[in-house]
Design a protein around this motif. Structure first.
Motif: not given
Length: 258
Positions: A6-8, A26-38, A120-128
């Motif tokens: 999951p993405l934090n 984010l909850a609606d997208l959990a199946v496609q892209l798991p995430s946790v709102v920290v 947008a979230l799917q691009k996160v690993p390459a985005s800083r």
């Protein structure tokens, strides 16, 4: 294939309803892209406090917020050892937002749509974040420099309100920021600080910028003093700052006119 970690995520927006909408999406997208709102924050200062105790992969940040806006937040995030990715969620579609996109930092226009958020979230690993870019664009948007500076001290990121800084003094590779209470070591260039805060600070010497409101008076240096042509006296602290021959007249004129 292994399950995706999951993405934090940290949500930063001064509007509670906007934060709630992002949580719901984010909850609606959990199946496609798991995430946790920290965590959630209402401005950049609160967000940086939360980042002292939470590890975050991505920050969803509004641009216009009181206290510290999203662009300034991104400049501080860029100074972290492992900066999270930044995705801006904004109602403002202007040249600055387009510049963020060109620099691999995504943006979402409000009201945020689920599929656009997913992309947008799917691009996160390459985005800083690019702190230099954000500092320049942020100054253009808000019509002035940052509200805070940041420094690392004992493993923590400390924020220094610019309005509390009495002077900046360069020494080797660091710049010291002095407030009434203490000193902070900044990884900043004096010339950059001079350009960003030209309305607030005055150059006294090749190594010194002083807050215009901190100047109390001047005294001439002794004839054999090689360090300075004169000395600036400050309000609130006992230190004197060196004044070069070139800056002596402009600095005295400023105090006389205030």
């Amino acid at each position: 294939m292994p399950a995706q970690s999951p993405l934090n995520i940290l949500i930063v927006d001064d509007e509670p309803l906007a934060r709630d909408r992002l949580r719901t999406l984010l909850a609606d997208l959990a199946v496609q892209l798991p995430s946790v709102v920290v965590g959630e924050a209402a401005n950049g200062v609160q967000a940086l406090d939360l980042l002292q105790v939470h590890t975050v992969d991505v920050v969803l940040a509004d641009i216009r917020m009181p206290g510290m806006d999203g662009i300034e937040l991104a400049t501080h995030l860029g100074r972290l050892e492992k900066p999270p990715a930044v995705i801006f969620c904004t109602a403002y579609d202007n040249y600055a937002v387009q510049a963020f996109d060109l620099n691999a930092v995504d943006y979402l226009l409000k009201p945020v749509r689920a599929q656009r958020l997913l992309a947008a979230l799917q691009k996160v690993p390459a985005s800083r974040p690019d702190g230099t870019l954000f500092a320049r664009i942020g100054q253009e948007i808000r019509g002035g420099g940052r509200t805070h500076l940041s420094c690392h001290e004992r493993g923590r990121l400390l924020l220094v309100p610019v309005g509390e800084v009495l002077y900046f003094k360069a020494d080797l590779k660091y710049v010291t920021a002095r407030t009434a209470e203490r000193e902070y070591l900044l990884d900043e260039a004096l010339t950059h600080l001079e350009g960003e805060f030209a309305d607030r600070f005055l150059r006294l010497h090749r190594s010194v910028l002083v807050a215009k409101t901190a100047l109390a008076g001047f005294e001439k240096a002794a004839g054999d003093d090689a360090e300075a042509y004169g000395w600036a006296l400050l309000r609130g602290v006992p230190e004197k700052l060196p004044v070069s021959r070139r800056q002596w007249a402009p600095a005295k004129a400023l105090v006389k006119s205030s």
